[in-house]
Design an enzyme around this catalytic site. Structure first.
Site, PDB file in Angstrom:
ATOM      1  N   SER A  39      46.596 -48.701  84.990  1.00 46.67           N
ATOM      2  CA  SER A  39      47.749 -48.135  84.288  1.00 46.67           C
ATOM      3  C   SER A  39      49.045 -48.672  84.865  1.00 46.67           C
ATOM      4  CB  SER A  39      47.758 -46.612  84.378  1.00 46.67           C
ATOM      5  OG  SER A  39      48.935 -46.124  83.742  1.00 46.67           O
ATOM      6  N   LYS A  56      40.756 -42.922  83.840  1.00 42.97           N
ATOM      7  CA  LYS A  56      41.872 -43.579  83.139  1.00 42.97           C
ATOM      8  C   LYS A  56      42.098 -42.920  81.778  1.00 42.97           C
ATOM      9  CE  LYS A  56      45.095 -46.248  81.696  1.00 42.97           C
ATOM     10  NZ  LYS A  56      45.018 -47.337  80.775  1.00 42.97           N
ATOM     11  N   HIS A 107      43.875 -39.746  82.366  1.00 47.38           N
ATOM     12  CA  HIS A 107      45.269 -40.100  82.699  1.00 47.38           C
ATOM     13  C   HIS A 107      46.068 -40.267  81.411  1.00 47.38           C
ATOM     14  CE1 HIS A 107      48.394 -43.201  82.825  1.00 47.38           C
ATOM     15  NE2 HIS A 107      48.664 -42.794  84.049  1.00 47.38           N
ATOM     16  N   ASN A 108      45.515 -40.999  80.469  1.00 45.27           N
ATOM     17  CA  ASN A 108      46.239 -41.232  79.221  1.00 45.27           C
ATOM     18  C   ASN A 108      46.394 -39.950  78.408  1.00 45.27           C
ATOM     19  OD1 ASN A 108      45.978 -43.864  80.152  1.00 45.27           O
ATOM     20  ND2 ASN A 108      45.701 -44.710  78.111  1.00 45.27           N
TER      21      ASN A 108
HETATM   22  P1  NDP Z   1      45.106 -57.560  74.088  1.00 48.85           P
HETATM   23  O1  NDP Z   1      44.450 -56.250  74.097  1.00 48.85           O
HETATM   24  O2  NDP Z   1      46.121 -57.847  73.045  1.00 48.85           O
HETATM   25  O3  NDP Z   1      43.980 -58.691  74.054  1.00 48.85           O
HETATM   26  C1  NDP Z   1      44.293 -60.072  73.933  1.00 48.85           C
HETATM   27  C2  NDP Z   1      43.379 -60.887  74.806  1.00 48.85           C
HETATM   28  O4  NDP Z   1      42.014 -60.672  74.439  1.00 48.85           O
HETATM   29  C3  NDP Z   1      43.645 -62.360  74.648  1.00 48.85           C
HETATM   30  O5  NDP Z   1      43.505 -62.990  75.896  1.00 48.85           O
HETATM   31  C4  NDP Z   1      42.544 -62.781  73.683  1.00 48.85           C
HETATM   32  O6  NDP Z   1      42.226 -64.155  73.754  1.00 48.85           O
HETATM   33  C5  NDP Z   1      41.409 -61.958  74.186  1.00 48.85           C
HETATM   34  N1  NDP Z   1      40.333 -61.824  73.219  1.00 48.85           N
HETATM   35  C6  NDP Z   1      40.333 -61.069  72.099  1.00 48.85           C
HETATM   36  N2  NDP Z   1      39.155 -61.168  71.463  1.00 48.85           N
HETATM   37  C7  NDP Z   1      38.384 -62.010  72.199  1.00 48.85           C
HETATM   38  C8  NDP Z   1      37.054 -62.515  72.073  1.00 48.85           C
HETATM   39  N3  NDP Z   1      36.279 -62.124  71.061  1.00 48.85           N
HETATM   40  N4  NDP Z   1      36.611 -63.349  73.022  1.00 48.85           N
HETATM   41  C9  NDP Z   1      37.375 -63.718  74.051  1.00 48.85           C
HETATM   42  N5  NDP Z   1      38.637 -63.281  74.238  1.00 48.85           N
HETATM   43  C10 NDP Z   1      39.134 -62.435  73.324  1.00 48.85           C
HETATM   44  O7  NDP Z   1      45.784 -57.887  75.522  1.00 48.85           O
HETATM   45  P2  NDP Z   1      46.539 -56.933  76.555  1.00 48.85           P
HETATM   46  O8  NDP Z   1      46.933 -57.833  77.663  1.00 48.85           O
HETATM   47  O9  NDP Z   1      47.582 -56.098  75.902  1.00 48.85           O
HETATM   48  O10 NDP Z   1      45.425 -55.915  77.056  1.00 48.85           O
HETATM   49  C11 NDP Z   1      44.239 -56.344  77.700  1.00 48.85           C
HETATM   50  C12 NDP Z   1      43.378 -55.135  77.985  1.00 48.85           C
HETATM   51  O11 NDP Z   1      44.085 -54.278  78.884  1.00 48.85           O
HETATM   52  C13 NDP Z   1      43.048 -54.284  76.758  1.00 48.85           C
HETATM   53  O12 NDP Z   1      41.743 -53.775  76.881  1.00 48.85           O
HETATM   54  C14 NDP Z   1      44.056 -53.162  76.818  1.00 48.85           C
HETATM   55  O13 NDP Z   1      43.607 -51.993  76.168  1.00 48.85           O
HETATM   56  C15 NDP Z   1      44.186 -52.974  78.318  1.00 48.85           C
HETATM   57  N6  NDP Z   1      45.429 -52.393  78.776  1.00 48.85           N
HETATM   58  C16 NDP Z   1      46.623 -52.741  78.220  1.00 48.85           C
HETATM   59  C17 NDP Z   1      47.803 -52.186  78.666  1.00 48.85           C
HETATM   60  C18 NDP Z   1      49.099 -52.602  78.070  1.00 48.85           C
HETATM   61  O14 NDP Z   1      50.128 -52.014  78.451  1.00 48.85           O
HETATM   62  N7  NDP Z   1      49.142 -53.571  77.179  1.00 48.85           N
HETATM   63  C19 NDP Z   1      47.824 -51.211  79.761  1.00 48.85           C
HETATM   64  C20 NDP Z   1      46.538 -50.960  80.325  1.00 48.85           C
HETATM   65  C21 NDP Z   1      45.399 -51.515  79.828  1.00 48.85           C
HETATM   66  P3  NDP Z   1      42.969 -65.219  72.794  1.00 48.85           P
HETATM   67  O15 NDP Z   1      44.249 -65.554  73.485  1.00 48.85           O
HETATM   68  O16 NDP Z   1      42.031 -66.355  72.725  1.00 48.85           O
HETATM   69  O17 NDP Z   1      43.186 -64.554  71.468  1.00 48.85           O
END
Ligand code: NDP
Length: 477
Positions: free
Chosen positions: A128, A183, A186-187
């Site tokens: 988080s 987590k 937490h949310n």
């Molecule tokens: P996203 O959730 O937007 O995910 C994008 C990433 O996932 C890219 O690197 C993308 O690769 C990859 N991806 C998607 N589908 C596939 C696939 N089928 N195979 C391989 N790679 C794939 O990114 P975030 O950085 O926002 O979040 C990452 C994780 O962290 C998520 O699970 C999210 O819920 C969690 N999280 C996010 C927070 C936030 O504030 N954003 C906070 C805490 C947790 P490509 O570039 O090739 O499309």
């Protein structure tokens, strides 16, 4: 060179997490499905530390020292499974896959079991703090085996946020899905905190007659006291922000439909399964859902409401103090409910979660970080078997002191027609818990009447049924 850790999935979270590891002196292998993202990271931030860019999964795995530590930061759900299936065949016994996404803890339990059978440690890890937290220090909630934590823990402690007393905001939460479960809660608590702050804002505005800027100042004052928290701090920032295009307060030009990604909803769904009353968190989820029903809201706009009676200046000042009391008391209740859910989950799944340690790692880095959490930590440290936060003498005293103002705020809200689902649910929970007798006795009578569901007596052991349709004699069931 061999990297101590690898990150695959280089969107906002993964990229910043990789940079955080590198800034702390680790050699970090980086990989992303779409290679251009990896390249962009190297171009922009490659100079910040030791990165090893990998184009293919094979290259990525080959770049890691053994046992391998591989962090997955991709979209939760199907994409996480896809990435696991891509990498798992390339790994060896003893290697670790760390899933830092927002996975559902049941998925984590399933994945952990599947990979354990192949000798791979799967470490479902709640992270988080959003984008900034990932870079400068998030609050980290790892699950998985103790063996994996022995290897990973020191690295996570380095990149984690530090609480005001310097303690790293990470602890081994418990086996398999424990980290993602915590987590999730937490949310859920975050949803409740946000809803309570939103209600305080609306009361100050509609009943107190304050402008958004004035309310920002009130929140800044509150932030000096016991409500000191990240969410209160950013609320003041948002409220004092002026829209450049219209010169109106920013809050007045944003559509009033709150969205959600699902972790708050999961918290409530799981609480229903576990039989834990998280009414404050549930109301927060429902409030977002209600806000999104634009047609329903439009159709209801003509419904009658009370005549508003604006307060004069002195009354408004007094009212603001009362709202602070109501907000604080309601906050105690939503944390009480959230920690109850963690305790229940821990019991159900045999996780043995240390509640004081959870409060401790939420003191920094995460969205709900607050001075308040130090109090919760102290309460659980003093009494690890505390049945409820409300059973802590300190919190009981504070909520007792706040209750008159809390009630007064809800009287005003009701009279003026301002919806306060969070404050109201919290007070109802408090009053229900302290009640000598609940009308649940009547509910049992009704159930026995229409369905012969039986009841227990206050004065005798056993189950009983009254022959409601016949002679109304009581029989042992
Ligand atoms: P996203 O959730 O937007 O995910 C994008 C990433 O996932 C890219 O690197 C993308 O690769 C990859 N991806 C998607 N589908 C596939 C696939 N089928 N195979 C391989 N790679 C794939 O990114 P975030 O950085 O926002 O979040 C990452 C994780 O962290 C998520 O699970 C999210 O819920 C969690 N999280 C996010 C927070 C936030 O504030 N954003 C906070 C805490 C947790 P490509 O570039 O090739 O499309």
């Amino acid at each position: 060179t061999s990297a101590q850790i690898g990150v695959t999935g280089l969107a906002v979270m993964g990229r910043n997490l990789a940079r955080n590891f590198a800034r702390n002196g680790y050699t970090v292998a980086v990989h992303n499905r779409t290679v251009s993202r990896t390249q962009a990271l190297m171009d922009e931030f490659g100079h910040e530390g030791d990165f090893v860019a990998a184009e293919s999964a094979k290259e990525f795995v080959a770049a890691l020292e053994r046992p391998r530590r591989l962090v997955i930061m991709v979209k939760a759900g199907g994409p996480t499974d896809a990435v696991i299936h891509e990498f798992a065949p390339l790994l060896e016994s003893g290697d670790m896959i760390i899933d830092g996404g927002n996975a559902h803890f049941e998925d984590t339990r399933r994945r952990e079991k599947e990979l354990r059978d192949r000798g791979i440690h799967f470490v479902g890890t709640g992270i988080s703090g959003g984008e900034e937290g990932a870079l400068h220090g998030p609050s980290i909630m790892p699950g998985g085996s103790g063996e994996s934590y022995a290897s990973l823990g020191p690295m996570l402690e380095k990149i984690a946020a530090k609480a005001p007393d310097g303690a790293p905001c990470v602890t081994h939460v418990g086996p398999d899905g424990a980290g993602h479960f915590v987590k999730m809660v937490h949310n859920g608590i975050e949803y409740a905190d946000m809803q309570l702050i939103a209600e305080a804002y609306q009361l100050l505005r509609d009943v107190g007659g304050y402008s958004p800027r004035q309310i920002a100042d009130i929140f800044r004052t509150w932030n000096q006291g016991r409500l000191d928290s990240y969410l209160i701090e950013i609320t003041a920032e948002v409220l004092s922000h002026q829209d450049a295009m219209t010169d109106e307060p920013f809050v007045d030009v944003v559509q009033d439909q709150a969205e959600q990604k699902g972790t708050g909803r999961w918290t409530v769904q799981i609480a229903l399964d576990l039989g834990v009353p998280v009414s404050g968190i549930a109301e927060a989820v429902f409030a977002r859902s209600l806000s999104g029903h634009t047609d329903l809201r439009k159709a209801s706009r003509g419904l009658a409401g009370p005549k508003a009676q604006p307060l004069d200046r002195d009354e408004a000042g007094r009212f603001a103090d009362q709202v602070e009391q109501a907000l604080y008391a309601s906050k105690i209740v939503s944390y009480t409910q959230g920690f109850h859910e963690i305790a229940a989950g821990s019991q159900e799944y045999g996780w043995d979660i240390d509640l004081g340690a959870i409060a401790s790692i939420w003191r920094g880095g995460c969205i709900i970080r607050a001075a308040f959490l130090d109090r919760i930590r102290t309460a659980y440290d003093a009494r690890p078997d505390l049945p409820s936060l409300l059973a802590d003498q300190g919190f009981a005293r504070e909520i007792g002191t706040a209750q008159d103002d809390w009630r007064a705020v809800l009287v005003a809200a009701t009279q003026q027609g301002v919806p306060t689902p969070g404050f109201s649910a919290a007070l109802a929970y408090y009053d229900a818990l302290r009640a000598e007798r609940l009308p649940a006795a009547l509910t049992q009578g009704q159930r026995d009447f229409f369905g012969a569901h039986t009841y227990r007596r206050t004065d005798r052991e056993g189950s009983f049924h009254t022959r409601w349709g016949g002679d109304r004699a009581e029989v042992s069931a």
